[in-house]
Design a protein around this motif. Sequence first.
Motif, mmCIF file in Angstrom:
data_model
loop_
_atom_site.group_PDB
_atom_site.id
_atom_site.type_symbol
_atom_site.label_atom_id
_atom_site.label_comp_id
_atom_site.label_asym_id
_atom_site.label_seq_id
_atom_site.Cartn_x
_atom_site.Cartn_y
_atom_site.Cartn_z
ATOM 1 N N ASP A 160 0.795 -1.222 0.000
ATOM 2 C CA ASP A 160 0.000 0.000 0.000
ATOM 3 C C ASP A 160 0.834 1.282 0.000
ATOM 4 O OD1 ASP A 160 0.916 0.001 2.608
ATOM 5 O OD2 ASP A 160 -1.054 -0.170 3.528
ATOM 6 N N LEU A 163 4.737 2.260 -5.460
ATOM 7 C CA LEU A 163 4.423 2.729 -6.806
ATOM 8 C C LEU A 163 4.615 1.544 -7.746
ATOM 9 C CD1 LEU A 163 3.816 4.903 -8.945
ATOM 10 C CD2 LEU A 163 6.268 5.419 -8.978
ATOM 11 N N ALA A 186 -0.122 2.106 -3.861
ATOM 12 C CA ALA A 186 -0.439 3.517 -3.657
ATOM 13 C C ALA A 186 -0.790 4.215 -4.960
ATOM 14 C CB ALA A 186 0.740 4.227 -2.985
ATOM 15 N N SER A 187 -0.063 3.865 -6.042
ATOM 16 C CA SER A 187 -0.304 4.478 -7.341
ATOM 17 C C SER A 187 0.296 3.594 -8.420
ATOM 18 C CB SER A 187 0.305 5.883 -7.399
ATOM 19 O OG SER A 187 -0.138 6.589 -8.536
ATOM 20 N N GLN A 188 -0.078 3.870 -9.681
ATOM 21 C CA GLN A 188 0.312 3.000 -10.795
ATOM 22 C C GLN A 188 0.677 3.820 -12.013
ATOM 23 O OE1 GLN A 188 -2.156 2.648 -13.526
ATOM 24 N NE2 GLN A 188 -0.648 1.518 -14.743
ATOM 25 N N ARG A 189 1.655 3.326 -12.775
ATOM 26 C CA ARG A 189 2.081 3.944 -14.025
ATOM 27 C C ARG A 189 2.270 2.854 -15.080
ATOM 28 N NH1 ARG A 189 1.016 7.229 -10.794
ATOM 29 N NH2 ARG A 189 2.181 9.084 -10.123
#
Length: 271
Positions: A160, A163, A186-189
Motif C-alpha cells: 500500500d 508505486l 499507492a499508485s500506478q504507471r
Amino acid sequence: MIETTPFAAELPWSRLKEMVRMLSKKELMSRFHRVSARHKADGSLVTAADRAMQQAVELFLHEQWPEYAFLGEESECETQNRALAQRQGCWILDPLDGTTNFIHGFELFSCSLALAISGEVVLGIVYDPVRDEIFAARRGLGAELNGQPLGISGTARSLDSSLALVDYKRLPCSLAASLVEAPPFASQRNLGSVALDWCWMATSRADLYLHGGQKLWDYAAGQLIFSEAGGASCTLDAEPVPANSMEPRSAVAAGTSALLGLWMAHLDASQ
C-alpha cells in the motif's frame, strides 16, 4: 550464481555501450517527431527508425563478432528461431522499444541489446536517448547507470506504500479488473517501454512491476540489469522470467524478495 563468461567479462565494454549510444542518436533521435509508421502482421507498429537502427546495429556486431548469431525484433520469424538455436552466442536486439510512444512524440523509448550464450543472457545494455541514460549489466559483475554502480535502494516495504508499473492490456481480464477495482498499491504507471520498465525498477523509481506478456527482445537486457541491481522477479506462474524461447513471458517483480512475496500472494488471490 551463474558464473561470468569470459566474453562478458573481457569484451570491449565501453566501445559496445558507445556504439548503442551513438547509433541511437543517429538513427532514432534524428527521426523523432518526424516519423511515419505501418502495422506488421501481428498488429504492432514499425517505423523507418526501427528498421534503420536494427540494420546499423546488426552491421556493427557482424563486423566485430561474426561468430555470434543475430536476433532482432524486425527480423523474419525463421531468422529469429535459427539465431536463438545457436548456442555458441546470439545477440538479441530491440532497436526501438516503445515504438508507439516514439510515434506519438512521447519521450519514453529505448534501444535494448543483450547477448545470450548457451541460452543464458550474459550481458545487457538499455539506452534511453532522450535522457542520455545508459543502463548496463554483465552477469555476475553487477549493474550500472552511466558507468556508475547501480543498486536498488529505498524500495517500499508494503504494497500500500508502493508505486507500481502495470501493463493492464496484456493481463488476464479477471486479474486486470481486480487490480483496477481494488488496487493494493499507492499508485500506478505504465511507461510503454518494457526495457525501461525493468531499468526504472532497477533505479528504485518504482517498487512493483507486472506485465502479462513480453517478448524475448523486450526483457532480455532489462531483466538482467534489474537482477544484477538486486531486484527479485518471476512469472505469474512463479517461474524464472528468462527463457530461451520466443514465447511471450509474464513478469512480476519487486525491489526486494520480501515485497515480491507480498505482491505474488496478492496476485494469486486475485486470479
